[in-house]
Design a protein around this motif. Sequence first.
Motif, PDB file in Angstrom:
ATOM      1  N   ASN A 281       1.156   8.221 -13.210  1.00  0.00           N
ATOM      2  CA  ASN A 281       0.498   7.502 -14.308  1.00  0.00           C
ATOM      3  C   ASN A 281       0.939   6.050 -14.425  1.00  0.00           C
ATOM      4  O   ASN A 281       0.333   5.278 -15.176  1.00  0.00           O
ATOM      5  CB  ASN A 281       0.756   8.217 -15.632  1.00  0.00           C
ATOM      6  N   LEU A 282       1.977   5.683 -13.700  1.00  0.00           N
ATOM      7  CA  LEU A 282       2.476   4.304 -13.754  1.00  0.00           C
ATOM      8  C   LEU A 282       1.637   3.345 -12.912  1.00  0.00           C
ATOM      9  O   LEU A 282       1.805   2.129 -13.009  1.00  0.00           O
ATOM     10  CB  LEU A 282       3.936   4.261 -13.280  1.00  0.00           C
ATOM     11  N   VAL A 283       0.757   3.886 -12.070  1.00  0.00           N
ATOM     12  CA  VAL A 283      -0.081   3.050 -11.210  1.00  0.00           C
ATOM     13  C   VAL A 283      -1.319   2.613 -11.988  1.00  0.00           C
ATOM     14  O   VAL A 283      -2.074   3.445 -12.506  1.00  0.00           O
ATOM     15  CB  VAL A 283      -0.500   3.809  -9.938  1.00  0.00           C
ATOM     16  N   VAL A 284      -1.528   1.302 -12.072  1.00  0.00           N
ATOM     17  CA  VAL A 284      -2.677   0.737 -12.772  1.00  0.00           C
ATOM     18  C   VAL A 284      -3.648   0.185 -11.734  1.00  0.00           C
ATOM     19  O   VAL A 284      -3.485  -0.938 -11.242  1.00  0.00           O
ATOM     20  CB  VAL A 284      -2.255  -0.364 -13.763  1.00  0.00           C
TER      21      VAL A 284
ATOM     22  N   GLU B 158       0.826  -1.204   0.000  1.00  0.00           N
ATOM     23  CA  GLU B 158       0.000   0.000   0.000  1.00  0.00           C
ATOM     24  C   GLU B 158       0.860   1.254   0.000  1.00  0.00           C
ATOM     25  O   GLU B 158       0.531   2.243  -0.668  1.00  0.00           O
ATOM     26  CB  GLU B 158      -0.924  -0.001   1.223  1.00  0.00           C
ATOM     27  N   ALA B 159       1.991   1.211   0.721  1.00  0.00           N
ATOM     28  CA  ALA B 159       2.878   2.380   0.775  1.00  0.00           C
ATOM     29  C   ALA B 159       3.500   2.669  -0.580  1.00  0.00           C
ATOM     30  O   ALA B 159       3.646   3.831  -0.978  1.00  0.00           O
ATOM     31  CB  ALA B 159       3.964   2.160   1.828  1.00  0.00           C
ATOM     32  N   VAL B 160       3.878   1.626  -1.302  1.00  0.00           N
ATOM     33  CA  VAL B 160       4.460   1.814  -2.634  1.00  0.00           C
ATOM     34  C   VAL B 160       3.437   2.450  -3.572  1.00  0.00           C
ATOM     35  O   VAL B 160       3.724   3.431  -4.275  1.00  0.00           O
ATOM     36  CB  VAL B 160       4.963   0.478  -3.201  1.00  0.00           C
ATOM     37  N   PHE B 161       2.221   1.908  -3.598  1.00  0.00           N
ATOM     38  CA  PHE B 161       1.188   2.441  -4.479  1.00  0.00           C
ATOM     39  C   PHE B 161       0.888   3.898  -4.126  1.00  0.00           C
ATOM     40  O   PHE B 161       0.745   4.744  -5.025  1.00  0.00           O
ATOM     41  CB  PHE B 161      -0.079   1.588  -4.378  1.00  0.00           C
ATOM     42  N   ALA B 162       0.801   4.185  -2.823  1.00  0.00           N
ATOM     43  CA  ALA B 162       0.471   5.548  -2.408  1.00  0.00           C
ATOM     44  C   ALA B 162       1.577   6.525  -2.782  1.00  0.00           C
ATOM     45  O   ALA B 162       1.304   7.642  -3.248  1.00  0.00           O
ATOM     46  CB  ALA B 162       0.228   5.584  -0.898  1.00  0.00           C
TER      47      ALA B 162
ATOM     48  N   LEU C 173      -3.732  -3.076  -9.421  1.00  0.00           N
ATOM     49  CA  LEU C 173      -3.090  -4.222 -10.055  1.00  0.00           C
ATOM     50  C   LEU C 173      -1.575  -4.170  -9.970  1.00  0.00           C
ATOM     51  O   LEU C 173      -0.928  -5.147  -9.596  1.00  0.00           O
ATOM     52  CB  LEU C 173      -3.511  -4.306 -11.525  1.00  0.00           C
ATOM     53  N   ARG C 174      -0.990  -3.016 -10.342  1.00  0.00           N
ATOM     54  CA  ARG C 174       0.468  -2.961 -10.418  1.00  0.00           C
ATOM     55  C   ARG C 174       0.947  -1.526 -10.542  1.00  0.00           C
ATOM     56  O   ARG C 174       0.157  -0.621 -10.858  1.00  0.00           O
ATOM     57  CB  ARG C 174       0.975  -3.758 -11.624  1.00  0.00           C
ATOM     58  N   VAL C 175       2.258  -1.364 -10.314  1.00  0.00           N
ATOM     59  CA  VAL C 175       2.954  -0.140 -10.673  1.00  0.00           C
ATOM     60  C   VAL C 175       3.930  -0.515 -11.778  1.00  0.00           C
ATOM     61  O   VAL C 175       4.777  -1.396 -11.598  1.00  0.00           O
ATOM     62  CB  VAL C 175       3.713   0.476  -9.483  1.00  0.00           C
ATOM     63  N   ILE C 176       3.816   0.122 -12.917  1.00  0.00           N
ATOM     64  CA  ILE C 176       4.684  -0.171 -14.057  1.00  0.00           C
ATOM     65  C   ILE C 176       6.018   0.544 -13.855  1.00  0.00           C
ATOM     66  O   ILE C 176       6.069   1.686 -13.411  1.00  0.00           O
ATOM     67  CB  ILE C 176       4.016   0.293 -15.363  1.00  0.00           C
ATOM     68  N   ALA C 177       7.128  -0.122 -14.149  1.00  0.00           N
ATOM     69  CA  ALA C 177       8.433   0.517 -14.065  1.00  0.00           C
ATOM     70  C   ALA C 177       8.499   1.674 -15.052  1.00  0.00           C
ATOM     71  O   ALA C 177       7.941   1.604 -16.155  1.00  0.00           O
ATOM     72  CB  ALA C 177       9.536  -0.492 -14.371  1.00  0.00           C
ATOM     73  N   PRO C 178       9.178   2.775 -14.692  1.00  0.00           N
ATOM     74  CA  PRO C 178       9.213   3.938 -15.589  1.00  0.00           C
ATOM     75  C   PRO C 178       9.828   3.648 -16.946  1.00  0.00           C
ATOM     76  O   PRO C 178       9.479   4.308 -17.930  1.00  0.00           O
ATOM     77  CB  PRO C 178      10.027   4.963 -14.798  1.00  0.00           C
ATOM     78  N   SER C 179      10.722   2.683 -17.021  1.00  0.00           N
ATOM     79  CA  SER C 179      11.292   2.326 -18.330  1.00  0.00           C
ATOM     80  C   SER C 179      10.197   1.907 -19.289  1.00  0.00           C
ATOM     81  O   SER C 179      10.093   2.415 -20.414  1.00  0.00           O
ATOM     82  CB  SER C 179      12.320   1.201 -18.156  1.00  0.00           C
ATOM     83  N   HIS C 180       9.352   0.985 -18.859  1.00  0.00           N
ATOM     84  CA  HIS C 180       8.237   0.554 -19.705  1.00  0.00           C
ATOM     85  C   HIS C 180       7.192   1.659 -19.834  1.00  0.00           C
ATOM     86  O   HIS C 180       6.465   1.719 -20.832  1.00  0.00           O
ATOM     87  CB  HIS C 180       7.594  -0.707 -19.129  1.00  0.00           C
ATOM     88  N   GLY C 181       7.125   2.527 -18.811  1.00  0.00           N
ATOM     89  CA  GLY C 181       6.191   3.632 -18.886  1.00  0.00           C
ATOM     90  C   GLY C 181       6.462   4.552 -20.057  1.00  0.00           C
ATOM     91  O   GLY C 181       5.536   5.125 -20.649  1.00  0.00           O
TER      92      GLY C 181
END
Length: 390
Positions: free
Chosen positions: A217-220, A203-207, A223-231
């Motif tokens: 914008n990387l938070v889906v 929860e802390a990571v998502f927040a 479900l997940r947090v997308i790495a900025p490289s793929h972002g």
Amino acid sequence: MVTRRMFLGGLAATATSGALIGSGTVSAASGPVAPAAARVPNSLPFTVVNDSGRYPNSALWMHLVGRELPSDRPVRMTPDGTLAYVSASDNDADGFADYAIPLNGAGDTRFDLPINFSGRAYFSVTEKIRFRVNPDDTLAYPAGWVESDPNYRILHDCMEFTYDATGMYCNTTKVDMFSMPLGIELTGSETQRTGFLVDGGREAVFAAMRGNPDFANLVVDDLRVIAPSHGIDSGLFSPTFYDSYVDAVWNRYQSDTLTVTANHTDFTGQVQGGLFTFTGGVSPFEKPTTRDVLFCDGALHAPNDGISGPVAAVLGASLNRSTLLDSARAPILDPDAFYLDQTSNHYSRVLHENMVDGKVYGFAFDDVGDFASYVQDHAPAGITVSINPF
């Protein structure tokens, strides 16, 4: 050491057959069962523990896919505990192969992992992962950072392993994305644990990511947090995020000298004619783009040559951790000195801050200085993968 980068190189290998290649512990219809008292020869006890506190075993699926060593042929583990080559004929009428293995109805799930197997253990919630086998019998892996991927709306994550005659090498990678909290305990010559989040860590990571305008914008959803490289490739992250920092680094070292310690050797370098040029036979580095920095590739590609590769890894790690303007020596090994600049890989920073041991693969060169969630043992006795509370 079998690093994650060496493992990833093997995933590009091709395969050509669908024959059976090995055997493990036979399981019941409900999934793999505990092995008999005698360990299966040339195998390693593998245990899956569901500590999610959120989903019963019946809502979780496991998928073990990878490659046979040394042939590099793509393989997968079947529910009865055997390894089989993947084949385009595995695709069902919907175009996807069902490689899911259910967990035991209750308690832990145990099986024997055959030797000479390098791959990933994927876990998914409620739905099975949809794998696709290409016409040449190579396997298409899930890409949770691509909206058009058939697994985009499925909650899933993975850990990576290589098990061969020299030992067990494994990690909980977050280089591509962060979704499910997975922890590893590897026993053998010693007991090692990594990948475990602090209480409330997910929860802390998502927040934290939602609260950072550059990374939000990387938070889906949940479900997940997308790495900025793929972002960057998905249009969710700025392709120029690192540009000003890289420019400042290149400007500084036109006059200053950077000393890089890599592979037990000191290399000194300066920017000359736009190229970062080092002593010791290192190939010069062009100025990297933001994408190069986050992927640790392109201008920062690290060949397995013992010279340019290790220096590239240090440069990549130092740029992600934003330390090259603070010190003319690299790598910096004090984590308190990482990510202090506003232009930093804050995805990696937040993940590290929420790990019990402070270690995670937040980017591909996060093993520089031993900050990656990677463990190995040359005399392994068993491995346990835990799906932790979230």
